[in-house]
Design a protein around this motif. Structure first.
Motif, mmCIF file in Angstrom:
data_model
loop_
_atom_site.group_PDB
_atom_site.id
_atom_site.type_symbol
_atom_site.label_atom_id
_atom_site.label_comp_id
_atom_site.label_asym_id
_atom_site.label_seq_id
_atom_site.Cartn_x
_atom_site.Cartn_y
_atom_site.Cartn_z
ATOM 1 N N LEU A 9 -95.969 83.838 51.592
ATOM 2 C CA LEU A 9 -96.480 82.547 51.145
ATOM 3 C C LEU A 9 -97.967 82.672 50.796
ATOM 4 O O LEU A 9 -98.710 83.393 51.462
ATOM 5 C CB LEU A 9 -96.287 81.486 52.227
ATOM 6 C CG LEU A 9 -94.836 81.203 52.621
ATOM 7 C CD1 LEU A 9 -94.780 80.255 53.807
ATOM 8 C CD2 LEU A 9 -94.066 80.637 51.433
ATOM 9 N N LEU A 10 -98.391 81.952 49.767
ATOM 10 C CA LEU A 10 -99.754 82.069 49.266
ATOM 11 C C LEU A 10 -100.806 81.802 50.343
ATOM 12 O O LEU A 10 -101.767 82.556 50.473
ATOM 13 C CB LEU A 10 -99.977 81.145 48.071
ATOM 14 C CG LEU A 10 -101.370 81.204 47.449
ATOM 15 C CD1 LEU A 10 -101.683 82.609 46.941
ATOM 16 C CD2 LEU A 10 -101.496 80.192 46.326
ATOM 17 N N ASP A 11 -100.626 80.741 51.141
ATOM 18 C CA ASP A 11 -101.642 80.453 52.162
ATOM 19 C C ASP A 11 -101.729 81.574 53.192
ATOM 20 O O ASP A 11 -102.820 81.945 53.625
ATOM 21 C CB ASP A 11 -101.391 79.099 52.839
ATOM 22 C CG ASP A 11 -100.064 79.013 53.559
ATOM 23 O OD1 ASP A 11 -99.107 79.719 53.169
ATOM 24 O OD2 ASP A 11 -99.979 78.222 54.522
ATOM 25 N N HIS A 12 -100.608 82.179 53.547
ATOM 26 C CA HIS A 12 -100.622 83.307 54.486
ATOM 27 C C HIS A 12 -101.259 84.540 53.846
ATOM 28 O O HIS A 12 -101.971 85.286 54.521
ATOM 29 C CB HIS A 12 -99.206 83.616 54.970
ATOM 30 C CG HIS A 12 -98.697 82.613 55.957
ATOM 31 N ND1 HIS A 12 -98.841 82.769 57.314
ATOM 32 C CD2 HIS A 12 -98.080 81.422 55.778
ATOM 33 C CE1 HIS A 12 -98.314 81.732 57.932
ATOM 34 N NE2 HIS A 12 -97.838 80.899 57.020
ATOM 35 N N GLN A 13 -101.012 84.765 52.559
ATOM 36 C CA GLN A 13 -101.631 85.900 51.870
ATOM 37 C C GLN A 13 -103.143 85.747 51.804
ATOM 38 O O GLN A 13 -103.877 86.712 52.004
ATOM 39 C CB GLN A 13 -101.058 86.048 50.458
ATOM 40 C CG GLN A 13 -99.646 86.552 50.439
ATOM 41 C CD GLN A 13 -99.098 86.646 49.024
ATOM 42 O OE1 GLN A 13 -99.720 86.214 48.065
ATOM 43 N NE2 GLN A 13 -97.916 87.211 48.899
ATOM 44 N N LEU A 14 -103.617 84.536 51.521
ATOM 45 C CA LEU A 14 -105.060 84.297 51.464
ATOM 46 C C LEU A 14 -105.709 84.565 52.819
ATOM 47 O O LEU A 14 -106.770 85.181 52.896
ATOM 48 C CB LEU A 14 -105.353 82.876 50.990
ATOM 49 C CG LEU A 14 -104.991 82.576 49.537
ATOM 50 C CD1 LEU A 14 -105.170 81.087 49.246
ATOM 51 C CD2 LEU A 14 -105.824 83.421 48.582
ATOM 52 N N ILE A 15 -105.075 84.109 53.882
ATOM 53 C CA ILE A 15 -105.582 84.357 55.241
ATOM 54 C C ILE A 15 -105.554 85.853 55.538
ATOM 55 O O ILE A 15 -106.528 86.423 56.044
ATOM 56 C CB ILE A 15 -104.747 83.581 56.290
ATOM 57 C CG1 ILE A 15 -104.871 82.069 56.088
ATOM 58 C CG2 ILE A 15 -105.101 84.006 57.708
ATOM 59 C CD1 ILE A 15 -106.232 81.495 56.380
ATOM 60 N N SER B 18 -99.706 79.979 64.084
ATOM 61 C CA SER B 18 -99.256 79.842 62.697
ATOM 62 C C SER B 18 -99.851 80.914 61.779
ATOM 63 O O SER B 18 -99.220 81.325 60.818
ATOM 64 C CB SER B 18 -99.559 78.447 62.159
ATOM 65 O OG SER B 18 -100.941 78.191 62.212
ATOM 66 N N TYR B 19 -101.059 81.379 62.071
ATOM 67 C CA TYR B 19 -101.678 82.406 61.223
ATOM 68 C C TYR B 19 -102.092 83.652 62.005
ATOM 69 O O TYR B 19 -102.672 84.563 61.432
ATOM 70 C CB TYR B 19 -102.917 81.843 60.508
ATOM 71 C CG TYR B 19 -102.597 80.812 59.465
ATOM 72 C CD1 TYR B 19 -102.040 81.191 58.248
ATOM 73 C CD2 TYR B 19 -102.839 79.468 59.701
ATOM 74 C CE1 TYR B 19 -101.737 80.248 57.278
ATOM 75 C CE2 TYR B 19 -102.546 78.514 58.734
ATOM 76 C CZ TYR B 19 -101.993 78.911 57.532
ATOM 77 O OH TYR B 19 -101.692 77.985 56.574
ATOM 78 N N ASP C 127 -101.013 87.080 60.556
ATOM 79 C CA ASP C 127 -101.732 87.393 59.307
ATOM 80 C C ASP C 127 -103.163 87.828 59.609
ATOM 81 O O ASP C 127 -103.651 88.807 59.045
ATOM 82 C CB ASP C 127 -101.763 86.168 58.382
ATOM 83 C CG ASP C 127 -100.379 85.626 58.094
ATOM 84 O OD1 ASP C 127 -99.451 86.431 57.922
ATOM 85 O OD2 ASP C 127 -100.240 84.394 58.041
#
Length: 166
Positions: free
Chosen positions: A26-32, A93-94, A97
Motif C-alpha cells: 500500500l502506498l502509505d506503507h511504502q512511503l513510511i 500499524s506501521y 514498515d
C-alpha cells in the motif's frame, strides 16, 4: 562517507530489502518504509555533530560524540539492537514498515562506512576496527562514483518494483 552517499545507499538497500521481504504494497506503507530507510541511512551519524543527524539533534549528538566518539556505538551491533527495540515499541500499524526500513538504512550506512579508510567499530565496546579490503577516503572522487552507482541502483530497483513489476 558523506550524507548524500548514505542517503542513496539507504534508498537502494531499502528497495533491495523490499524485494526480499515482500515488503509493503500500500502506498502509505511504502512511503513510511522508504522514509524510514532514508532516515536510517543518516541516523548512525548522530555521533558526528556536523552531520545531518547531528545538526538536527545537537544536544544528543554532542553528548554521544563526547561520551563514545565517532563511529563507535552508533556504528555497532548495539545500535542495530537499539533500533529493533525502539521499533518494536511503536504503533503496530506501521511498526513493521518502520523497523525494516530503518534496519535497511542503518545497515547500509554501516557497510558504507566500513568501506572508508577509518572503518567502523562494529563490535563496540571491543575496540576492533572493521574495514573492507576495498576502501576509499570520504569525499574522494571514488566516493562520488559510489554515490552515483548507488543512485542508479536505487532507481533501477524502484523502477523494477514499481513500474515494470518484474
Amino acid at each position: 562517507m558523506k550524507g548524500n552517499t548514505h542517503l542513496m545507499g539507504g534508498l537502494a538497500a531499502a528497495a533491495l530489502a523490499n524485494q526480499w521481504i515482500a515488503g509493503p504494497t500500500l502506498l502509505d506503507h511504502q512511503l513510511i518504509y522508504y522514509g524510514a530507510g532514508i532516515l536510517g541511512s543518516l541516523l548512525p551519524d548522530l555521533c558526528h555533530p556536523n552531520s545531518w543527524a547531528g545538526r538536527k539533534t545537537k544536544l544528543v549528538s554532542k553528548l554521544v560524540s563526547k561520551t563514545f566518539g565517532h563511529r563507535t556505538i552508533t556504528h555497532s551491533w548495539i545500535f542495530i539492537m537499539a533500533v529493533i527495540w525502539v521499533s518494536n515499541l511503536l504503533d503496530k500499524s506501521y511498526s513493521t514498515d518502520i523497523k525494516y526500513g530503518l534496519l535497511a538504512g542503518v545497515i547500509s550506512h554501516l557497510i558504507l562506512d566500513a568501506c572508508t579508510t577509518r572503518g567502523i567499530q562494529f563490535l563496540y565496546p571491543i575496540h576492533i576496527r572493521f574495514r573492507s579490503p576495498i576502501y576509499t577516503k570520504t569525499g574522494s572522487p571514488a566516493e562520488t562514483a559510489i554515490s552515483g552507482i548507488l543512485m542508479i541502483a536505487a532507481c533501477a530497483l524502484l523502477a523494477k518494483e514499481h513500474i515494470f513489476h518484474i
